[in-house]
Structures are given as C-alpha cells and as structure tokens.
Design a protein around this motif. Structure first.
Motif, PDB file in Angstrom:
ATOM      1  N   GLY A 142       8.753  29.090 -19.942  1.00 43.73           N
ATOM      2  CA  GLY A 142       8.414  27.716 -20.030  1.00 43.73           C
ATOM      3  C   GLY A 142       7.109  27.142 -20.960  1.00 43.73           C
ATOM      4  N   GLN A 143       6.076  28.064 -20.927  1.00 44.36           N
ATOM      5  CA  GLN A 143       4.978  27.894 -21.773  1.00 44.36           C
ATOM      6  C   GLN A 143       5.533  27.746 -23.199  1.00 44.36           C
ATOM      7  OE1 GLN A 143       2.320  30.537 -20.237  1.00 44.36           O
ATOM      8  NE2 GLN A 143       1.420  29.096 -19.161  1.00 44.36           N
ATOM      9  N   GLN A 144       6.204  28.953 -23.900  1.00 43.07           N
ATOM     10  CA  GLN A 144       6.615  28.981 -25.305  1.00 43.07           C
ATOM     11  C   GLN A 144       7.531  27.831 -25.617  1.00 43.07           C
ATOM     12  OE1 GLN A 144       8.525  32.588 -25.718  1.00 43.07           O
ATOM     13  NE2 GLN A 144       6.533  33.900 -25.727  1.00 43.07           N
ATOM     14  N   GLN A 145       8.577  27.275 -24.460  1.00 43.36           N
ATOM     15  CA  GLN A 145       9.340  25.995 -24.990  1.00 43.36           C
ATOM     16  C   GLN A 145       8.626  24.985 -25.000  1.00 43.36           C
ATOM     17  OE1 GLN A 145      11.901  27.249 -26.226  1.00 43.36           O
ATOM     18  NE2 GLN A 145      13.521  26.546 -25.132  1.00 43.36           N
ATOM     19  N   ARG A 146       7.618  24.832 -24.244  1.00 41.66           N
ATOM     20  CA  ARG A 146       6.718  23.453 -24.672  1.00 41.66           C
ATOM     21  C   ARG A 146       5.977  23.512 -25.891  1.00 41.66           C
ATOM     22  NH1 ARG A 146       2.870  24.006 -19.213  1.00 41.66           N
ATOM     23  NH2 ARG A 146       4.332  25.486 -18.458  1.00 41.66           N
ATOM     24  N   THR A 167      17.636  27.445 -21.705  1.00 38.72           N
ATOM     25  CA  THR A 167      18.004  28.500 -20.959  1.00 38.72           C
ATOM     26  C   THR A 167      17.068  29.494 -20.812  1.00 38.72           C
ATOM     27  OG1 THR A 167      20.010  28.142 -22.830  1.00 38.72           O
ATOM     28  CG2 THR A 167      19.581  30.491 -22.068  1.00 38.72           C
ATOM     29  N   GLY A 168      17.297  30.070 -19.529  1.00 40.14           N
ATOM     30  CA  GLY A 168      16.351  31.225 -19.257  1.00 40.14           C
ATOM     31  C   GLY A 168      15.069  30.626 -18.350  1.00 40.14           C
ATOM     32  N   LEU A 169      15.027  29.229 -18.332  1.00 42.26           N
ATOM     33  CA  LEU A 169      13.758  28.805 -17.652  1.00 42.26           C
ATOM     34  C   LEU A 169      14.150  28.478 -16.245  1.00 42.26           C
ATOM     35  CD1 LEU A 169      12.832  25.922 -20.079  1.00 42.26           C
ATOM     36  CD2 LEU A 169      12.164  28.153 -20.142  1.00 42.26           C
ATOM     37  N   ASP A 170      13.066  28.638 -15.452  1.00 43.12           N
ATOM     38  CA  ASP A 170      13.179  28.364 -13.806  1.00 43.12           C
ATOM     39  C   ASP A 170      13.464  26.928 -13.711  1.00 43.12           C
ATOM     40  OD1 ASP A 170      10.668  27.086 -14.021  1.00 43.12           O
ATOM     41  OD2 ASP A 170       9.659  29.081 -13.692  1.00 43.12           O
ATOM     42  N   PRO A 171      13.776  26.623 -12.427  1.00 47.72           N
ATOM     43  CA  PRO A 171      14.011  25.264 -12.298  1.00 47.72           C
ATOM     44  C   PRO A 171      12.712  24.105 -12.455  1.00 47.72           C
ATOM     45  CG  PRO A 171      14.902  26.503 -10.290  1.00 47.72           C
ATOM     46  CD  PRO A 171      13.959  27.512 -11.329  1.00 47.72           C
ATOM     47  N   GLN A 172      11.533  24.639 -11.986  1.00 44.95           N
ATOM     48  CA  GLN A 172      10.413  23.863 -12.522  1.00 44.95           C
ATOM     49  C   GLN A 172      10.137  23.516 -13.919  1.00 44.95           C
ATOM     50  OE1 GLN A 172      10.342  26.380 -10.280  1.00 44.95           O
ATOM     51  NE2 GLN A 172       9.703  25.504  -8.377  1.00 44.95           N
ATOM     52  N   SER A 173      10.477  24.630 -14.729  1.00 46.62           N
ATOM     53  CA  SER A 173      10.192  24.467 -16.166  1.00 46.62           C
ATOM     54  C   SER A 173      11.585  23.804 -16.848  1.00 46.62           C
ATOM     55  CB  SER A 173      10.150  25.790 -16.802  1.00 46.62           C
ATOM     56  OG  SER A 173       9.178  26.520 -16.303  1.00 46.62           O
TER      57      SER A 173
END
Length: 260
Positions: A142-146, A167-173
C-alpha cells in the motif's frame, strides 16, 4: 442556465491494433473529461492492455486517433505525454533508493523543482512523513502504491492512467486509494482506471466502458448499465445475491468462461 460540457482530456477514436493477423483492438472509441473517473473493464485478453499501451505511446496502433489535452499522441507525443501520468500495476522503482530519492529523481525528469518543504508536504499527504529515508523495497504494498501515485502526479498532468492500482492491497489501503482518486477528481484531473474489481468500478467510476474481444460492448454509468441489463437472462443467471450488481452485468455481457 445550461452548462457547456467540458472538452475531453482524452479522446480515443476508432482505434485498431493488430498483432500479425490477430486484431486485438477493433474500432474502440471513448472519451474522458476533466473531473471524471472513467473505468475500462474487460476480461483477460479483451484488449485493455493494448488500448492503454496505445494511449501511453508504447505501441503504434494500425489506425485510429488518440488525443491527450488536445495533442495527437502520434503527431506530438512529447506534448501528449507531458499532460499524462501513469501508474502501473507493478512498480519497478529501484528498491535500494529511498522514498525521497525516488520522488526527487522523477520530479527532475519532469523539471519539477521540489523544495525541502514541498517534499515534506508530499510525504505528509501520503502518510509517509517519517519515511523519507526509508528504502522503497522496505515499504508495504500500500505504501509503494501511494509513492507510485505521487510520482504519476508529480508534474500535475491533466489525466492519470491507473492500471489495476489496487491489486493485492488490503481493504484499508484500497479504500485509501479510492479517497485519493476522489481527491484528484475534485481538483479537475481526469482518471482512466482499469480494474478487475467490479465493486471498485461501481464505487468510484463515473462512467465505464466494457471491452471484450477487442470491441467496446457497453459504455455508460454503472447505474445505467445495471438498469439497462438487469432483466437480461444472462445477467439474471449470473446473479448470486438477488440484487443485480455491476459484476452480474459484466459476466452476463462477457460470459462465464475463464480467460487465460
């Protein structure tokens, strides 16, 4: 008083792409306007990647025109790319570089001068205020996507292309990224989103185009597509919850066969 529709930021007209004798994209046309989140949906092998690659200028289509912010991407590719940001599904940033080093590197490629204060504002905005010296490879997905979205938007492009960003992120991210997309929309940026999540498309997209076997087979708002096709026998057969969803419409229109 009647408002004048905004001119499209992205206009795709009669796009055709061949690989040898195989036609991957057939007469695809759609547009994306300022402040709009537009979803491009389709099964694997439907023609989404070839369409995106044509827009990005990575492949040359056999026919058709693509304009970005009024610039034909074949006649003025540099002008078109200057108005476009791209976030790919998987990032290939150097894992040993720090977050700040990567952001500064890509800012310099776009001739964007980042002061120390501006860098800190960017990091704070993506909730990585204390991670400037952290190596990219140490970040969570999630941090990498941000960070990837920051880099796609570092030059304030008029349109950003998001290729399956959750894709591959948890619900919060995933929900965090939805909020960031809505923030970009509110600022007038256009977004072209590809996703396999029908829940995501229904939640965030203003309009969607469903592409299959290289052709656009439906284009409208998620609500309008559900209303139009809710009584189709194939859509009713696809429904598992009683209430017709966009996923039911998608499967009803594209079939139940698994694509490789």
């Amino acid at each position: 008083m009647q408002t004048t529709p905004s001119a499209p930021i992205l206009q795709v007209d009669q796009l055709n792409v061949f690989y040898g004798k195989f036609q991957a994209v057939q007469d695809v046309s759609f547009s994306v306007t300022p402040g709009e989140i537009f979803g491009l949906l389709g099964p694997n092998g439907a023609g989404k990647t070839s369409t995106l690659s044509s827009i990005e200028g990575l492949i040359i289509p056999d026919s058709g025109t693509i304009t970005v912010a009024g610039f034909n991407n074949r006649e003025k590719p540099l002008h078109a790319r200057a108005n476009m940001g791209v976030q790919l599904q998987s990032t290939n940033f150097q894992p040993e570089l720090t977050v700040a080093e990567i952001i500064r590197l890509y800012a310099s490629l776009h001739a964007v001068d980042l002061s120390k204060e501006r860098m800190q504002d960017i990091l704070n905005n993506i909730q990585l205020g204390d991670a400037s010296k952290k190596r990219f490879g140490q970040l969570s997905g999630g941090q990498q996507q941000r960070v990837s979205l920051v880099i796609a938007m570092i030059h304030e492009p008029q349109i950003v292309l998001l290729d399956e960003p959750t894709t591959g992120l948890d619900p919060q991210s995933r929900r965090q990224l939805w909020v960031r997309m809505e923030g970009l929309k509110a600022k007038g940026h256009a977004i072209l989103l590809t996703t396999h999540s029908m829940e995501e498309a229904e939640a965030v997209c203003d309009r969607i185009a469903i592409i299959d076997h290289g052709k656009v087979i439906a284009i409208d708002t998620p609500e309008a597509l559900i209303t139009k096709h809710r009584d189709d026998p194939e859509v009713i057969a696809a429904s598992r919850r009683g209430k017709i969803t966009l996923e039911d419409v998608f499967i009803g229109l594209t079939g139940t066969a698994v694509r490789s």
